[in-house]
Design an enzyme around this catalytic site. Structure first.
Site, PDB file in Angstrom:
ATOM      1  N   ARG A  54       0.840  -1.202   0.000  1.00  0.00           N
ATOM      2  CA  ARG A  54       0.000   0.000   0.000  1.00  0.00           C
ATOM      3  C   ARG A  54       0.874   1.250   0.000  1.00  0.00           C
ATOM      4  O   ARG A  54       0.558   2.261  -0.619  1.00  0.00           O
ATOM      5  CB  ARG A  54      -0.982  -0.011   1.186  1.00  0.00           C
ATOM      6  CG  ARG A  54      -1.825   1.240   1.270  1.00  0.00           C
ATOM      7  CD  ARG A  54      -3.096   1.123   2.124  1.00  0.00           C
ATOM      8  NE  ARG A  54      -2.996   0.208   3.235  1.00  0.00           N
ATOM      9  CZ  ARG A  54      -2.323   0.437   4.377  1.00  0.00           C
ATOM     10  NH1 ARG A  54      -1.706   1.576   4.579  1.00  0.00           N
ATOM     11  NH2 ARG A  54      -2.282  -0.475   5.336  1.00  0.00           N
ATOM     12  N   TYR A 107     -16.790  17.005 -15.525  1.00  0.00           N
ATOM     13  CA  TYR A 107     -17.247  15.617 -15.448  1.00  0.00           C
ATOM     14  C   TYR A 107     -18.291  15.477 -14.341  1.00  0.00           C
ATOM     15  O   TYR A 107     -18.068  15.934 -13.204  1.00  0.00           O
ATOM     16  CB  TYR A 107     -16.027  14.728 -15.172  1.00  0.00           C
ATOM     17  CG  TYR A 107     -16.354  13.272 -15.024  1.00  0.00           C
ATOM     18  CD1 TYR A 107     -16.778  12.528 -16.117  1.00  0.00           C
ATOM     19  CD2 TYR A 107     -16.242  12.640 -13.795  1.00  0.00           C
ATOM     20  CE1 TYR A 107     -17.083  11.183 -15.986  1.00  0.00           C
ATOM     21  CE2 TYR A 107     -16.542  11.294 -13.656  1.00  0.00           C
ATOM     22  CZ  TYR A 107     -16.964  10.574 -14.763  1.00  0.00           C
ATOM     23  OH  TYR A 107     -17.263   9.249 -14.625  1.00  0.00           O
ATOM     24  N   ASP A 180      -8.445  18.885 -14.897  1.00  0.00           N
ATOM     25  CA  ASP A 180      -8.716  17.503 -15.287  1.00  0.00           C
ATOM     26  C   ASP A 180      -8.312  17.385 -16.756  1.00  0.00           C
ATOM     27  O   ASP A 180      -8.973  17.932 -17.637  1.00  0.00           O
ATOM     28  CB  ASP A 180     -10.198  17.196 -15.081  1.00  0.00           C
ATOM     29  CG  ASP A 180     -10.556  15.747 -15.403  1.00  0.00           C
ATOM     30  OD1 ASP A 180      -9.849  15.127 -16.225  1.00  0.00           O
ATOM     31  OD2 ASP A 180     -11.552  15.243 -14.852  1.00  0.00           O
ATOM     32  N   LYS A 205      -9.252   6.291 -19.440  1.00  0.00           N
ATOM     33  CA  LYS A 205      -9.645   6.744 -20.763  1.00  0.00           C
ATOM     34  C   LYS A 205      -8.459   6.651 -21.735  1.00  0.00           C
ATOM     35  O   LYS A 205      -8.009   5.573 -22.028  1.00  0.00           O
ATOM     36  CB  LYS A 205     -10.225   8.155 -20.651  1.00  0.00           C
ATOM     37  CG  LYS A 205     -11.231   8.324 -19.480  1.00  0.00           C
ATOM     38  CD  LYS A 205     -12.460   7.445 -19.595  1.00  0.00           C
ATOM     39  CE  LYS A 205     -13.309   7.405 -18.337  1.00  0.00           C
ATOM     40  NZ  LYS A 205     -13.631   8.666 -17.715  1.00  0.00           N
TER      41      LYS A 205
HETATM   42  C1  PLP Z   1     -14.049   9.121 -16.440  1.00  0.00           C
HETATM   43  C2  PLP Z   1     -13.672  10.475 -15.994  1.00  0.00           C
HETATM   44  C3  PLP Z   1     -13.377  10.748 -14.650  1.00  0.00           C
HETATM   45  C4  PLP Z   1     -13.521   9.711 -13.559  1.00  0.00           C
HETATM   46  O1  PLP Z   1     -12.599   8.688 -13.705  1.00  0.00           O
HETATM   47  P1  PLP Z   1     -12.861   7.162 -13.276  1.00  0.00           P
HETATM   48  O2  PLP Z   1     -11.620   6.486 -13.708  1.00  0.00           O
HETATM   49  O3  PLP Z   1     -14.093   6.693 -13.999  1.00  0.00           O
HETATM   50  O4  PLP Z   1     -13.081   7.163 -11.810  1.00  0.00           O
HETATM   51  C5  PLP Z   1     -12.952  12.028 -14.324  1.00  0.00           C
HETATM   52  N1  PLP Z   1     -12.859  12.997 -15.255  1.00  0.00           N
HETATM   53  C6  PLP Z   1     -13.148  12.784 -16.549  1.00  0.00           C
HETATM   54  C7  PLP Z   1     -13.031  13.889 -17.525  1.00  0.00           C
HETATM   55  C8  PLP Z   1     -13.564  11.522 -16.969  1.00  0.00           C
HETATM   56  O5  PLP Z   1     -13.857  11.325 -18.256  1.00  0.00           O
END
Ligand code: PLP
Length: 388
Positions: A54, A107, A180, A205
């Site tokens: 961890r 998001y 982000d 993604k």
């Molecule tokens: C999918 C997504 C998230 C969240 O991520 P997870 O891996 O699903 O927890 C945050 N910001 C954006 C822009 C996303 O597309």
């Protein structure tokens, strides 16, 4: 191969940063370390600094080194999901009574996290149209938020916000700037270089890139912030597992070529949609009449693989279009090599219905993959023809 990785270009760093071959066997691909615990040569005498998984794991460290290098940051910390990364970051920086100011099209899960998880712990939330810099300046000065949260290009309308300008305004008001960078990826946009304090990723993604591994990360140049988030990663424990970290690292090695192809395919599809009788509007920053085109051309080095369209026939046409595509799979998420279509108002953005982040039910979002562009163009054409 040894090298000063910071002197190399992006694609080279994507493949080599943090990926030194295994010194014991020479294996070019570093092994995946599954061990949860490490033998000590005497109490507290650790061989490689590793003690318990961890707190640290070599496979996770390899991913973190790779991510930091690509974002131009000194520190990266990886987590089990994008939201786990966001949660650790926000817990590290916020205290009861603090406020988060965020774009009104971030998001949906980020909005939900702050509103419904942090809200009951005394965190205030304000959303704002961040394209209006004067309004942003005023909100920053009057509300004195601890955090300004941006996402550009935004989801699903691909709005572009000015990272450099907003970072200056936010810093003048004493706020931390979080970007982000999931949609753009570090290949297309480097927020730390543009003045942001922290970059957040859902590596699920484009970074992972193959729709087969969940993950998240934060990247920063700030020592103290990195220490605080690292402590949350260790003490709260939402770490990425070794197999997840390794799959993400493998995906990242091809990020540069994938992003070039995603961008080229999306540009071709966006251009093919413009002027079609069934399409009321196309949202893609690579189109010269997109309101954020010039800004995107300045702060990005390509326009990415995400685009949205508004159907002239409203909700029923949008649903029919989304359900008629064949090469594009009807599915949530984005950023994989395969093309996906999403109906935001009932899929990805269902959680923000009834809030200021609500999305029109005439909008369909495409995550354009890296298949043959002619097959994608033909698929879109047949789905539009099905509406006539
Ligand atoms: C999918 C997504 C998230 C969240 O991520 P997870 O891996 O699903 O927890 C945050 N910001 C954006 C822009 C996303 O597309």
């Amino acid at each position: 191969m040894t090298h000063d990785e910071n002197l190399h270009g992006f694609a080279t760093r994507a493949i080599h940063a943090g990926q030194e071959f295994d010194p014991t066997t020479g294996a070019v691909i570093p092994p995946v370390h599954f061990s949860t615990t490490y033998a000590q040569d005497g109490i507290g005498n650790l061989r490689g600094g590793y003690e318990y998984a961890r707190g640290g794991n070599p496979t996770r460290d390899a991913l973190q080194t790779q991510l930091a290098s690509l974002e131009g940051g000194r520190f990266a910390l990886s987590f089990a999901s994008g939201l786990a990364a966001e949660d650790a970051l926000l817990r590290a920086v916020l205290r009861p009574g603090d406020r988060v100011l965020m774009g009104n099209d971030v998001y949906g899960g980020t909005h939900r996290l702050v509103r419904r998880i942090f809200g009951p712990w005394g965190i205030e939330l304000t959303t704002l149209e961040l394209g209006d810099l004067e309004a942003a300046r005023e909100a920053l000065e009057t509300l004195q938020p601890r955090v300004l949260w941006l996402e550009t290009p935004s989801n699903p309308l691909m709005k572009i916000t000015d990272i450099t300008a907003l970072a200056e305004l936010a810093h003048a008001a004493g706020a931390i700037v979080v970007v982000d960078n999931t949609f753009a990826t570090p290949y297309l946009q480097q927020p730390l270089v543009l003045g942001a304090d922290v970059v957040v990723h859902s590596t699920t993604k484009y970074l992972g890139g193959h729709s087969d591994v969940l993950g998240g990360a934060i990247v920063t140049n700030d020592d103290e912030l990195a220490d605080q988030v690292r402590f949350h990663q260790f003490a709260a424990g939402a770490v990425s597992g070794p197999m997840d970290a390794w799959l993400t690292t493998r995906g990242i090695k091809t990020l540069a070529v994938r992003m070039r192809q995603h961008s080229a395919n999306a540009q071709a599809i966006a251009e093919s949609l413009v002027g079609h009788a069934a399409v009321a509007r196309v949202y893609y920053p690579g189109l010269v009449d997109h309101p954020g085109h010039d800004l995107a051309a300045r702060q990005m080095r390509g326009f990415g693989g995400m685009l949205s369209l508004e159907l002239a026939g409203g909700a029923s046409a949008a649903r029919r279009f989304a359900e008629s595509l064949r090469v594009f799979s009807l599915a949530e998420s984005l950023g994989g090599v395969e093309s996906l279509v999403n109906y935001p108002s009932e899929m990805t953005h269902a959680s923000v219905r009834g809030t200021e982040l609500e999305v029109s039910d005439a909008i369909v979002r495409l995550s354009v993959g890296i298949e043959e562009v002619d097959d994608l163009l033909a698929d879109v054409r047949q789905a539009l023809t099905a509406l006539a």
